[in-house]
Design an enzyme around this catalytic site. Structure first.
Site, PDB file in Angstrom:
ATOM      1  N   GLU A   1      -1.888  11.550   4.098  1.00 19.54           N
ATOM      2  CA  GLU A   1      -2.861  11.329   5.148  1.00 19.54           C
ATOM      3  C   GLU A   1      -2.678  12.419   6.193  1.00 19.54           C
ATOM      4  OE1 GLU A   1      -3.872   6.869   6.118  1.00 19.54           O
ATOM      5  OE2 GLU A   1      -1.696   7.095   5.971  1.00 19.54           O
TER       6      GLU A   1
ATOM      7  N   GLU B   1       0.872  -1.178   0.000  1.00 25.88           N
ATOM      8  CA  GLU B   1       0.000   0.000   0.000  1.00 25.88           C
ATOM      9  C   GLU B   1       0.905   1.223   0.000  1.00 25.88           C
ATOM     10  OE1 GLU B   1      -2.998   0.161   3.092  1.00 25.88           O
ATOM     11  OE2 GLU B   1      -2.812   2.343   3.253  1.00 25.88           O
TER      12      GLU B   1
END
Length: 299
Positions: free
Chosen positions: A161, A156
């Protein structure tokens, strides 16, 4: 004169070698983009998510494909989290049928899976992210096919974020300046061993100053390394040795397969609810992540 097979193989290898070198050292060339110039989401590029799976992180939102959560206007994509009872699949990874679940919040998520994916490149987005305890915007990538197995074995890549922007935290230099959360995170997730034990690498940095709140978040992804930057300033780097499995030889796996893009705005979940002021704050809603453009370039 006829050359031997070994001679032909050598000639072919020599001819191909410069091409491989140029692919790693040449200039970036844009191969895909969405400037969000229309008045609706381009469904040839993106698929809206619709489920209450919680992202595998106990997130509280259900993703919906309606204008309350996903809209395009004034040259901008808007993903919005609102308080609204919503019903959807409890486990979307099991397929289109299965138990249903009702959530208290709705939000937006779009993916390019099945429509566009890339192996290596510079992936960047100009965006403005919201804050508040429990608010979790993300721009990230997942493997188009889980070649090496389920998460985290196939990897991933998290380009951007933030969690709980503006919520209380302990100030350390420019991190949590003024006692308020201000960090941007870039991370890769992968397996530490054949059993799939989770490991991650990457870093964080303080959100730079901006007159309008927009920043350009980017990763540059090659076989040798993945680097993260904000507004052109690199703040984290992971090299092959950082993601090498304990029981495997060094190499680019699992980040040697095509990955697709995901943009979403989550609310709640284990990470934000376990950090800063703890839990979640409904007064942060509605919250909107605005994305001016997304661009993918390769060499």
């Amino acid at each position: 004169m006829y050359a031997s097979r070994s001679t032909l193989a050598l000639v072919l290898a020599l001819c191909l070698a410069p091409t491989v070198g140029l692919a790693q050292t040449g200039e970036w060339k844009q191969v895909w983009a969405d400037e969000f110039d229309g008045d609706k989401l381009d469904l040839t590029r993106w698929t809206p998510a619709a489920d209450c799976g919680g992202g595998g992180n106990d997130e509280r939102q259900c993703y919906v494909a309606d204008p309350d959560a996903i809209s395009v206007q004034d040259g901008m994509l808007r993903l919005t989290a609102v308080k609204r009872k919503t019903r959807g699949l409890a486990n979307p990874w099991a397929g289109p049928t299965g138990p249903m679940k009702t959530g208290d919040y709705a939000s937006g998520k779009i993916v390019t899976q099945g429509k566009a994916s890339w192996l290596y490149g510079r992936i960047e987005a100009r965006a403005r992210v919201p804050g508040g305890q429990g608010v979790w915007p993300a721009i990230w990538m997942m493997p188009e096919l889980s070649t090496y197995g389920g998460w985290p074995k196939s990897g991933e890549i998290d380009i951007l974020e933030t969690v709980n922007l503006g919520a209380p935290c302990e100030a350390k230099g420019d991190i949590c300046e003024g006692g308020r959360e201000n960090r941007v995170f870039g991370t890769i997730h992968f397996a530490a061993d054949a059993a799939g034990a989770h490991r991650q690498a990457g870093g964080s940095t303080a959100m730079p100053a901006s007159p309008d709140g927009f920043h350009v978040y980017a990763v540059e992804w090659t076989p040798e390394a993945i680097t993260w930057s904000v507004d052109g300033r690199e703040y984290a780097r992971a090299a092959q040795k950082d993601w090498k499995r304990d029981d495997a030889d060094a190499g680019p796996a699992p980040f040697d397969r095509p990955f697709h893009l995901i943009l979403n705005l989550a609310f709640g979940g284990r990470w934000p609810e376990g950090a800063n002021a703890k839990g979640f704050d409904e007064t942060a809603l509605p919250a909107t992540m605005e994305v001016d453009w997304v661009r993918v370039s390769q060499r």
